[in-house]
Design a protein around this motif. Structure first.
Motif, PDB file in Angstrom:
ATOM      1  N   GLY A  11       0.792  -1.227   0.000  1.00  0.00           N
ATOM      2  CA  GLY A  11       0.000   0.000   0.000  1.00  0.00           C
ATOM      3  C   GLY A  11       0.822   1.273   0.000  1.00  0.00           C
ATOM      4  O   GLY A  11       0.296   2.354   0.237  1.00  0.00           O
ATOM      5  N   ARG A  12       2.123   1.160  -0.291  1.00  0.00           N
ATOM      6  CA  ARG A  12       2.928   2.391  -0.385  1.00  0.00           C
ATOM      7  C   ARG A  12       3.840   2.377  -1.618  1.00  0.00           C
ATOM      8  O   ARG A  12       4.916   2.964  -1.629  1.00  0.00           O
ATOM      9  CB  ARG A  12       3.718   2.625   0.903  1.00  0.00           C
ATOM     10  N   GLY A  13       3.387   1.670  -2.651  1.00  0.00           N
ATOM     11  CA  GLY A  13       4.081   1.753  -3.943  1.00  0.00           C
ATOM     12  C   GLY A  13       5.240   0.801  -4.143  1.00  0.00           C
ATOM     13  O   GLY A  13       5.950   0.906  -5.153  1.00  0.00           O
ATOM     14  N   THR A  57       8.892  -1.953  -7.805  1.00  0.00           N
ATOM     15  CA  THR A  57       9.540  -3.226  -8.156  1.00  0.00           C
ATOM     16  C   THR A  57       9.326  -3.534  -9.632  1.00  0.00           C
ATOM     17  O   THR A  57      10.266  -3.903 -10.349  1.00  0.00           O
ATOM     18  CB  THR A  57       8.956  -4.373  -7.286  1.00  0.00           C
ATOM     19  N   LEU A  58       8.082  -3.369 -10.097  1.00  0.00           N
ATOM     20  CA  LEU A  58       7.812  -3.670 -11.507  1.00  0.00           C
ATOM     21  C   LEU A  58       8.549  -2.683 -12.424  1.00  0.00           C
ATOM     22  O   LEU A  58       9.021  -3.074 -13.494  1.00  0.00           O
ATOM     23  CB  LEU A  58       6.307  -3.687 -11.783  1.00  0.00           C
ATOM     24  N   GLU A  59       8.680  -1.440 -11.993  1.00  0.00           N
ATOM     25  CA  GLU A  59       9.472  -0.482 -12.796  1.00  0.00           C
ATOM     26  C   GLU A  59      10.915  -0.970 -12.925  1.00  0.00           C
ATOM     27  O   GLU A  59      11.490  -0.964 -14.010  1.00  0.00           O
ATOM     28  CB  GLU A  59       9.502   0.887 -12.107  1.00  0.00           C
ATOM     29  N   LEU A  60      11.495  -1.374 -11.793  1.00  0.00           N
ATOM     30  CA  LEU A  60      12.901  -1.814 -11.798  1.00  0.00           C
ATOM     31  C   LEU A  60      13.074  -3.097 -12.619  1.00  0.00           C
ATOM     32  O   LEU A  60      14.037  -3.237 -13.375  1.00  0.00           O
ATOM     33  CB  LEU A  60      13.396  -2.033 -10.358  1.00  0.00           C
ATOM     34  N   LEU A  61      12.128  -4.039 -12.470  1.00  0.00           N
ATOM     35  CA  LEU A  61      12.212  -5.300 -13.223  1.00  0.00           C
ATOM     36  C   LEU A  61      12.095  -5.034 -14.728  1.00  0.00           C
ATOM     37  O   LEU A  61      12.778  -5.656 -15.537  1.00  0.00           O
ATOM     38  CB  LEU A  61      11.080  -6.245 -12.809  1.00  0.00           C
ATOM     39  N   THR A  62      11.192  -4.126 -15.072  1.00  0.00           N
ATOM     40  CA  THR A  62      10.950  -3.818 -16.487  1.00  0.00           C
ATOM     41  C   THR A  62      12.210  -3.195 -17.115  1.00  0.00           C
ATOM     42  O   THR A  62      12.643  -3.577 -18.211  1.00  0.00           O
ATOM     43  CB  THR A  62       9.737  -2.857 -16.608  1.00  0.00           C
ATOM     44  N   ASN A 102      -0.059   1.073 -13.652  1.00  0.00           N
ATOM     45  CA  ASN A 102       0.834   2.145 -13.174  1.00  0.00           C
ATOM     46  C   ASN A 102       2.146   2.173 -13.965  1.00  0.00           C
ATOM     47  O   ASN A 102       2.755   3.224 -14.139  1.00  0.00           O
ATOM     48  CB  ASN A 102       1.230   1.912 -11.705  1.00  0.00           C
ATOM     49  N   VAL A 103       2.600   0.976 -14.397  1.00  0.00           N
ATOM     50  CA  VAL A 103       3.923   0.880 -15.034  1.00  0.00           C
ATOM     51  C   VAL A 103       3.798   0.820 -16.569  1.00  0.00           C
ATOM     52  O   VAL A 103       4.750   0.515 -17.280  1.00  0.00           O
ATOM     53  CB  VAL A 103       4.711  -0.327 -14.433  1.00  0.00           C
ATOM     54  N   GLY A 104       2.615   1.129 -17.079  1.00  0.00           N
ATOM     55  CA  GLY A 104       2.471   1.264 -18.528  1.00  0.00           C
ATOM     56  C   GLY A 104       2.232  -0.035 -19.262  1.00  0.00           C
ATOM     57  O   GLY A 104       2.368  -0.096 -20.489  1.00  0.00           O
ATOM     58  N   TYR A 105       1.876  -1.102 -18.534  1.00  0.00           N
ATOM     59  CA  TYR A 105       1.505  -2.349 -19.210  1.00  0.00           C
ATOM     60  C   TYR A 105       0.092  -2.216 -19.761  1.00  0.00           C
ATOM     61  O   TYR A 105      -0.722  -1.469 -19.228  1.00  0.00           O
ATOM     62  CB  TYR A 105       1.602  -3.538 -18.232  1.00  0.00           C
ATOM     63  N   ARG A 106      -0.175  -2.960 -20.837  1.00  0.00           N
ATOM     64  CA  ARG A 106      -1.496  -2.892 -21.454  1.00  0.00           C
ATOM     65  C   ARG A 106      -2.201  -4.241 -21.362  1.00  0.00           C
ATOM     66  O   ARG A 106      -1.566  -5.280 -21.567  1.00  0.00           O
ATOM     67  CB  ARG A 106      -1.353  -2.550 -22.940  1.00  0.00           C
ATOM     68  N   TYR A 107      -3.500  -4.189 -21.103  1.00  0.00           N
ATOM     69  CA  TYR A 107      -4.316  -5.396 -21.067  1.00  0.00           C
ATOM     70  C   TYR A 107      -4.464  -5.947 -22.481  1.00  0.00           C
ATOM     71  O   TYR A 107      -4.776  -5.200 -23.407  1.00  0.00           O
ATOM     72  CB  TYR A 107      -5.696  -5.059 -20.474  1.00  0.00           C
TER      73      TYR A 107
END
Ligand SMILES: CC(C)(COP(=O)(O)OP(=O)(O)OC[C@H]1O[C@@H](n2cnc3c(N)ncnc32)[C@H](O)[C@@H]1OP(=O)(O)O)[C@@H](O)C(=O)NCCC(=O)NCCS
Length: 175
Positions: free
Chosen positions: A98-100, A105-110, A139-144
């Motif tokens: 609940g604090r990002g 993590t997903l930003e860094l992994l990407t 949030n990290v720009g992934y698309r469904y």
């Protein structure tokens, strides 16, 4: 944005990993077996160490940049070096949610997957009911992309999975 970083998962993180096995959402939304066999964190680390050697998997601990405390996991699997694609995953310890942390993590992994693996396509598979994880992906720009119905993912359990992706050619990846 939380001040966190990724480090290669190792023995020193296993207590933090095992402490997450009691969490309902971890059991429900990840491929971790339920119930978790005793000592399974070690077997699981071995699996990722094997993947690290043959280039098909990688596991990171997410740690607090200030005091090094364990916050969660960042995972890469199904790494296809020739096809330049892979799947990513993330788990955040209940006390750090609940604090990002997952978003960071997903930003860094990407970033790691595009820069270090030279990936062209990254996938996330998210249970349709996992609203928090879908927010992280968006949030990290992934698309469904679409939904896989009644997919068998563990021990006789099936679920509907949304596939989300980000491509190195997406505008947000080029900025
Ligand atoms: C999903 C998970 C990784 C999120 O971790 P986190 O660090 O709390 O995530 P963040 O703080 O970066 O962002 C969570 C987002 O989801 C939202 N959210 C949280 N709970 C929610 C819920 N029940 N319904 C809808 N949105 C929710 C938050 O408001 C936030 O959205 P915002 O950034 O638009 O404000 C964490 O809950 C977890 O580890 N769950 C179990 C494992 C798991 O599901 N992993 C993902 C498998 S695909």
């Amino acid at each position: 944005m939380p001040d966190s970083r990724l480090e290669l998962l190792g023995e020193r993180h296993l207590a933090g990993v095992a402490a997450m096995f009691d969490d309902e959402d971890v059991l429900r939304y990840t491929r971790i077996p339920n119930p978790v066999p005793p000592g399974w964190e070690r077997e699981w680390l071995r699996l990722y160490e094997e993947g690290r050697r043959d280039g098909t998997r990688e596991a990171f601990a997410v740690v607090d940049a200030q005091d090094g405390s364990f916050l969660g996991l960042g995972l890469a699997f199904g790494i296809d070096r020739e096809g330049r694609q892979l799947e990513l995953g993330y788990v955040v310890a209940p006390g750090a949610r609940g604090r990002g942390v997952a978003t960071r993590t997903l930003e860094l992994l990407t970033e790691w997957a595009f820069l270090e693996l030279d990936a062209l396509r990254i996938e996330l598979w998210i249970s349709t009911g996992n609203e928090a994880s879908k927010r992280v992906a968006a949030n990290v720009g992934y698309r469904y992309e679409g939904t896989l119905r009644s997919f068998h993912f563990k021990q006789g359990i099936r679920d509907d999975f949304e596939v989300w992706s980000r491509l190195s050619s997406d505008p947000e990846s080029l900025s």
